[in-house]
Design a protein around this motif. Sequence first.
Motif, PDB file in Angstrom:
ATOM      1  N   ARG A 149       0.873  -1.181   0.000  1.00  0.00           N
ATOM      2  CA  ARG A 149       0.000   0.000   0.000  1.00  0.00           C
ATOM      3  C   ARG A 149       0.903   1.222   0.000  1.00  0.00           C
ATOM      4  O   ARG A 149       1.758   1.388   0.877  1.00  0.00           O
ATOM      5  CB  ARG A 149      -0.907   0.024   1.227  1.00  0.00           C
ATOM      6  CG  ARG A 149      -1.891   1.202   1.205  1.00  0.00           C
ATOM      7  CD  ARG A 149      -2.834   1.161   2.386  1.00  0.00           C
ATOM      8  NE  ARG A 149      -2.215   1.632   3.605  1.00  0.00           N
ATOM      9  CZ  ARG A 149      -2.787   1.565   4.816  1.00  0.00           C
ATOM     10  NH1 ARG A 149      -3.980   1.013   4.952  1.00  0.00           N
ATOM     11  NH2 ARG A 149      -2.167   2.015   5.867  1.00  0.00           N
TER      12      ARG A 149
ATOM     13  N   VAL B 266      -3.198  -0.019  -3.880  1.00  0.00           N
ATOM     14  CA  VAL B 266      -2.609  -1.245  -3.340  1.00  0.00           C
ATOM     15  C   VAL B 266      -2.286  -2.165  -4.504  1.00  0.00           C
ATOM     16  O   VAL B 266      -3.111  -2.357  -5.404  1.00  0.00           O
ATOM     17  CB  VAL B 266      -3.566  -1.959  -2.367  1.00  0.00           C
ATOM     18  CG1 VAL B 266      -2.943  -3.259  -1.841  1.00  0.00           C
ATOM     19  CG2 VAL B 266      -3.924  -1.035  -1.201  1.00  0.00           C
TER      20      VAL B 266
ATOM     21  N   HIS C  92      -5.505   5.123  -0.980  1.00  0.00           N
ATOM     22  CA  HIS C  92      -4.163   4.702  -1.359  1.00  0.00           C
ATOM     23  C   HIS C  92      -4.256   3.497  -2.289  1.00  0.00           C
ATOM     24  O   HIS C  92      -4.998   2.549  -2.020  1.00  0.00           O
ATOM     25  CB  HIS C  92      -3.337   4.322  -0.128  1.00  0.00           C
ATOM     26  CG  HIS C  92      -3.045   5.458   0.791  1.00  0.00           C
ATOM     27  ND1 HIS C  92      -1.762   5.904   1.038  1.00  0.00           N
ATOM     28  CD2 HIS C  92      -3.853   6.245   1.533  1.00  0.00           C
ATOM     29  CE1 HIS C  92      -1.798   6.912   1.894  1.00  0.00           C
ATOM     30  NE2 HIS C  92      -3.074   7.139   2.217  1.00  0.00           N
TER      31      HIS C  92
END
Length: 306
Positions: A81, A105, A103
């Motif tokens: 991540r 990943v 975010h």
Amino acid sequence: MIERTAGLLAIALLGCTAALAPAGAAMARTAEPASARPTGTATVSVGRLVLDPTERGYRGSLPVTITNPGPAADHFWFQVREPVPSSFADSLQCDYADPVDNHEVRICAVPGGGGDLAPGESRSFSVGFHVLATPRAYPMSATGGVLDVFSAAGASVSTSFGAQFRSTTGSLTRPRPVPYVQDARPDAAIDVTGPVTVDPYGSYRLPVRVRYAGDAPHSSLYLKATNLPAGVVIEGTDPTSGPAYSDETLVPGTRMMPGEERAFDVVFSAPTSARDVTLELWTAWFGVSPDATPGDNVATFTLAPQ
């Protein structure tokens, strides 16, 4: 030849597809019941992620070492991540996973000959990041990065990491680093910069300029035309942006820096009747991001036969 494909927004959201077989094969191995898998072990260590100022934002790499401390060979892969939204910048063999708190990943194959590690073997590599922010004269820091390691034999280990932004004066600690605060909403704009012209191939070209203010995360920008004359489509852009789909096309180039401008032509098939057409600029990041100043995301022009 102009390529047209459905799902242009999906292309814009990812920027590019990175689904490769090694990571996918590794994940497929987890499909068997947990009771049928032996217990594996793994250790992981990460170094410091230092982001150095460059002519185009900040760049840096996270050093990673994965070790198989077990008595038997095992197959490993990892999940990352990013510490700063929209900052991945590597050529690893990865697939996309669900985002976490805005975010990105990624699930990746272990570089360096695949993820098969012998007993006691270690594999070291790095994960690259590129933050498109204007370099500051003071150091900054960010948290939020997570690296998880898995194996076919059932190993699972996790570690968190952050990022240190080096100042333009070369400092990481003086004055004390302040948290890096990224813009939450994009601020893009589009202008028509000249008249529609006809090229030697009979296509109609509209010169435009796209600007991007701030450092809000984005995978790409794209244009959508409304009120096109019957039968008219966007054929693409010049320079090319890749696929175009009927009334949509991507803005050429990669993600944009704060204050960056990009000039290009939008290419249309020849119209048979005049029509006032609207081009709207959109920013993609896990969906369509609402713009901070939507009024300058629209440009209207006349597309007319000549």
